[in-house]
Design an enzyme around this catalytic site. Structure first.
Site, PDB file in Angstrom:
ATOM      1  N   ILE A   1       0.842  -1.123   0.046  1.00 55.74           N
ATOM      2  CA  ILE A   1      -0.197  -0.021   0.120  1.00 55.74           C
ATOM      3  C   ILE A   1       0.730   1.286   0.061  1.00 55.74           C
ATOM      4  O   ILE A   1       0.468   2.157  -0.163  1.00 55.74           O
ATOM      5  CB  ILE A   1      -1.124   0.050   1.137  1.00 55.74           C
ATOM      6  CG1 ILE A   1      -0.276  -0.247   2.517  1.00 55.74           C
ATOM      7  CG2 ILE A   1      -2.155  -0.936   0.921  1.00 55.74           C
ATOM      8  CD1 ILE A   1      -0.989  -0.054   3.829  1.00 55.74           C
TER       9      ILE A   1
ATOM     10  N   THR B   1      11.523   6.041   1.301  1.00 54.34           N
ATOM     11  CA  THR B   1      12.910   5.988   1.514  1.00 54.34           C
ATOM     12  C   THR B   1      13.140   4.991   2.193  1.00 54.34           C
ATOM     13  O   THR B   1      14.302   3.934   1.926  1.00 54.34           O
ATOM     14  CB  THR B   1      13.564   7.248   1.871  1.00 54.34           C
ATOM     15  OG1 THR B   1      12.265   8.255   2.169  1.00 54.34           O
ATOM     16  CG2 THR B   1      14.417   7.866   1.126  1.00 54.34           C
TER      17      THR B   1
ATOM     18  N   LEU C   1       9.020  -0.443   2.508  1.00 53.77           N
ATOM     19  CA  LEU C   1       7.756  -0.726   1.884  1.00 53.77           C
ATOM     20  C   LEU C   1       6.459  -0.757   3.004  1.00 53.77           C
ATOM     21  O   LEU C   1       6.974  -0.913   4.107  1.00 53.77           O
ATOM     22  CB  LEU C   1       7.786  -1.896   1.227  1.00 53.77           C
ATOM     23  CG  LEU C   1       8.668  -2.111   0.052  1.00 53.77           C
ATOM     24  CD1 LEU C   1       8.716  -3.259  -0.458  1.00 53.77           C
ATOM     25  CD2 LEU C   1       8.418  -0.923  -1.012  1.00 53.77           C
ATOM     26  N   VAL C   2       5.382  -0.194   2.617  1.00 55.08           N
ATOM     27  CA  VAL C   2       4.335  -0.753   3.387  1.00 55.08           C
ATOM     28  C   VAL C   2       3.269  -1.755   3.025  1.00 55.08           C
ATOM     29  O   VAL C   2       2.987  -1.563   1.885  1.00 55.08           O
ATOM     30  CB  VAL C   2       3.549   0.548   3.909  1.00 55.08           C
ATOM     31  CG1 VAL C   2       2.655   0.368   5.117  1.00 55.08           C
ATOM     32  CG2 VAL C   2       4.452   1.695   4.222  1.00 55.08           C
TER      33      VAL C   2
ATOM     34  N   ASP D   1       6.882  16.531  11.241  1.00 53.06           N
ATOM     35  CA  ASP D   1       6.529  16.276   9.940  1.00 53.06           C
ATOM     36  C   ASP D   1       4.837  16.059   9.589  1.00 53.06           C
ATOM     37  O   ASP D   1       4.537  15.115   8.810  1.00 53.06           O
ATOM     38  CB  ASP D   1       7.265  14.880   9.469  1.00 53.06           C
ATOM     39  CG  ASP D   1       7.286  14.763   7.932  1.00 53.06           C
ATOM     40  OD1 ASP D   1       7.133  15.858   7.290  1.00 53.06           O
ATOM     41  OD2 ASP D   1       7.708  13.709   7.252  1.00 53.06           O
TER      42      ASP D   1
END
Lengths: 253, 467
Positions: free
Chosen positions: B32, B36, B39-40, B155
């Site tokens: 999904i 950097t 991955l998710v 952030d």
């Protein structure tokens, strides 16, 4: 969390002293006694400090590294988690956690400089693999509160903030990491115990100040006694005994 | 939890080339997000109620320095915090085979980036007042928790503000991505030392002007920008990023701010004179003259409305005067109708028609190692600042939404807590590789029993275990 010790994992993970001084069955098989266990942890704490001095790492990071190392050995055996690899790796991990990153190759360089024995001249890959194992052993609880934080405030408040008192108490706090106190007591009580010892030693009467603190002075005095016991016995922690303990560890059961 | 004795993981078993045991407790749905650091993935627990889980994979850092400090910092913070409006870390796994770390979170179906985009591109009208107010209140509520624990997020941007999908927590905001978050009590180094902070559109003016010692006020500026964006569906200050040097002076971003808010003055912001870029780039900064402060025009708010008052207090130039999270939560805006609610999508008293937001697209062709098999993703819709579950840029195949992915089922919460599960379950049978095929829709709806499970079992504040 960072502001509130009472909701931190550090607080939740505090242990009773009886839980700390349990020799892992695997180590016991090799004849490691509670005393040997204590000696090895003391030796490795000193080693972490020495290594950090060479790399010029701050005291707070050293304290965090020693805490990690001591926490690891509440769960893991010396047999399976080689102390001479665990100790520098804890320093490596503490540097990341305390945002003072040190490169593995620099660490490895100084390990080689400090350890003459070929067998314990670890490579970068050994450090990186152990880093993962330590993270797992720590259950990823990485925030550590230290007695240093409340020290200046307490000294100021009690009116003992002259240079010699600051030096003395700071040194006492450093020495508490040669024991397992950080695993068993809230850090501010360790700070108070160090101030208590210093005040007695320097013959400063701050009894009323302590009374106004609304802390249980029995606990503070007990911690102080533990520290004084440590100093009392310090002469007995000889190199030979450390060697003997490591030799036991090296023999197969 | 917290007895400290239940690390059940067996690292020696997981270092084989077979799929590690911990992975067998999940069914992978697909990828999904991508950033950097790695991955998710979206996965589901195999044991009922088959809860959806977002799994963020951290690759070993390339510089030969083990677990990246970013991952360490994120795990370290997430292990300590527990709040309804902060994303919940349910597990951390180590894969010794490739020395990677996997962080498992409760899955959130939506994020503000996608919600705003959906309204802008598809719905054609803005978010309703109740939803805007509820999202903002919950965001501030989570931020108040973080700030009171001395954590600056650093952030905040729409893609890092997640919202839960169907289920017990439907419509609840979760602040995500703590990779840049900092504990700001007694740092060993100046907070600005470790490089880039905050996507420039949401970056506070004191940061843009080179401040070394900044505070939680930087997060409040970002919340102000997000508030405006929820109202107008457009980023408020859309500056072009300068990418020349390591930490370049973002003159265009400042210019965009000045254009709307007017120039700051030393009169109103006394410490302005000490900021590095204000001193060195004064000519640059004052190249354009803007007279009229036109924030109310840009966001279409009456200058006398509580909403405008709150927004302008968030966008106060002087960080010392900027409204704080606890102050904002007490603002009149939140005391007048419509009152904010727990489910930001659906008010307890129905008012307007609810909008159905699109679910997160899932690339079902990627396995946990991140290798893509067969059909490559089709079109790529790369969002400028997107990244669900806090992964940098999202570059995901959009058109798959229809057939290849599932709507999240309402989920119960179950005992996937640290430390009891901090490891693997050796009794789970081996699962085939490449479990990328879609599941059947699960029809059972399990009721959540205890919303207070997880890392919230704090001891009473004054409990002294030594007594």
């Amino acid at each position: 969390m960072a502001s509130n010790f009472w909701t931190s994992t550090h607080y939740k993970e505090l242990k009773d002293p009886e839980e700390i001084n349990v020799v892992h069955p695997l180590d016991a098989q090799r004849g490691i006694s509670v005393e040997d266990f204590r000696l090895i942890k003391l030796h490795m704490s000193n080693y972490i400090s020495k290594l950090a001095q060479h790399i010029k790492i701050r005291q707070r990071v050293v304290a965090t590294a020693v805490t990690y190392m001591r926490r690891v050995y509440t769960r893991k055996s010396l047999t399976e988690y080689e102390p001479r690899l665990v100790a520098p790796t804890c320093l490596y991990l503490a540097c990341k956690a305390e945002e003072s990153v040190v490169h593995a190759k620099i660490l490895v360089f100084y390990i080689r400089k400090l350890y003459a024995d070929e067998k314990f001249r670890y490579e970068i890959k050994d450090i990186l693999e152990m880093e993962m194992k330590i993270l797992e052993a720590l259950e990823f609880y990485l925030v550590v509160f230290h007695p240093y934080r409340s020290l200046p405030e307490y000294l100021q408040d009690s009116g003992l903030n002259d240079t010699s008192m600051t030096h003395l108490t700071w040194g006492l706090v450093n020495d508490t990491y040669r024991m397992d106190l950080i695993l068993t007591h809230p850090p501010y009580l360790i700070t108070l115990a160090c101030i208590y010892i210093a005040s007695v030693y320097k013959e400063k009467d701050i009894k009323t100040w302590f009374e106004e603190l609304s802390v249980d002075m029995n606990i503070v005095k007990n911690i102080a006694m533990e520290i004084l016991d440590f100093y009392e016995n310090h002469r007995m922690f000889t190199e030979e005994r450390v060697h003997a303990a490591f030799n036991k560890l090296a023999t197969s059961p | 939890m917290g007895d400290g004795s239940s690390t059940r993981s067996n690292s020696s078993n997981s270092s084989t080339s077979e799929k590690p045991e911990w992975l067998q407790q999940y069914n992978l749905v697909g990828k999904i997000g991508e950033g950097t650091y790695g991955l998710v993935f979206l996965a589901r627990t195999k044991t009922p109620p088959k809860r959806p889980i977002a799994i963020k994979k951290f690759k070993q850092s390339k510089d030969g320095d083990g677990v990246s400090p970013t991952a360490i910092r994120e795990i370290m913070l997430l292990r300590e915090i527990s709040h309804e409006n902060v994303v919940k870390l349910v597990n951390v796994h180590i894969n010794f085979a490739d020395m990677s770390l996997y962080l498992a979170f409760d899955y959130a179906e939506y994020d503000l980036y996608e919600i705003i985009r959906h309204h802008r591109d598809k719905v054609g009208h803005p978010l309703n007042q109740y939803t805007v107010k509820s999202l903002l209140w919950q965001l501030l509520n989570g931020l108040n928790y973080l700030h009171s624990n001395w954590i600056i997020h650093r952030d905040l941007k729409p893609s890092n503000i997640l919202v839960m999908g169907d289920g017990e927590e439907h419509g609840i905001v979760k602040i995500a991505d703590f990779g840049l978050a900092r504990i700001y009590q007694a740092p060993l180094k100046p907070l600005s030392d470790n490089g880039v902070v905050v996507t420039i559109w949401y970056r506070a003016p004191e940061l843009l002007l080179g401040s070394k010692h900044y505070t939680s006020a930087v997060d409040m500026w970002a919340v102000g920008c997000i508030f405006a964006e929820l109202l107008t569906l457009k980023p408020l200050f859309q500056g072009a990023e300068a990418k020349s040097s390591q930490n370049p002076f973002q003159v265009d971003q400042l210019d965009k701010i000045f254009k709307i808010l007017g120039h700051p003055t030393v009169d109103k912001w006394p410490t302005l004179a000490n900021l590095p870029h204000w001193q060195s780039d004064l000519q640059h900064i004052q190249a354009h003259k803007y007279d009229s402060a036109g924030l109310h025009n840009v966001v279409h708010l009456n200058m006398k409305s509580p909403a405008y008052d709150l927004l302008s207090k968030m966008l106060e130039y002087d960080p010392l005067k900027r409204i704080t999270a606890p102050q904002a939560l007490e603002h009149e805006y939140f005391r007048m109708d419509p009152l904010p609610g727990r489910n930001a999508f659906v008010a307890s008293q129905p008012m307007e028609k609810n909008v159905n937001y699109p679910t997160r697209p899932v690339d079902t062709n990627t396995d946990f190692e991140g290798t893509t098999s067969i059909n490559p993703p089709q079109a790529v819709a790369a969002g400028n600042v997107a990244g669900g579950h806090g992964m940098g840029n999202r570059s995901m195949p959009r058109p798959m939404v229809g057939h290849n992915m599932q709507r999240m089922q309402p989920q119960g919460v179950m005992a996937y807590n640290f430390p009891a599960q901090a490891g693997m379950n050796p009794s789970v049978p081996m699962q085939q590789r490449g479990m990328a095929q879609p599941h059947q829709q699960q029809q059972q709806q399990l009721r959540r029993k205890d919303p207070g499970m997880g890392m919230s079992g704090y001891a009473p504040p004054n409990k002294n275990r030594r007594l």
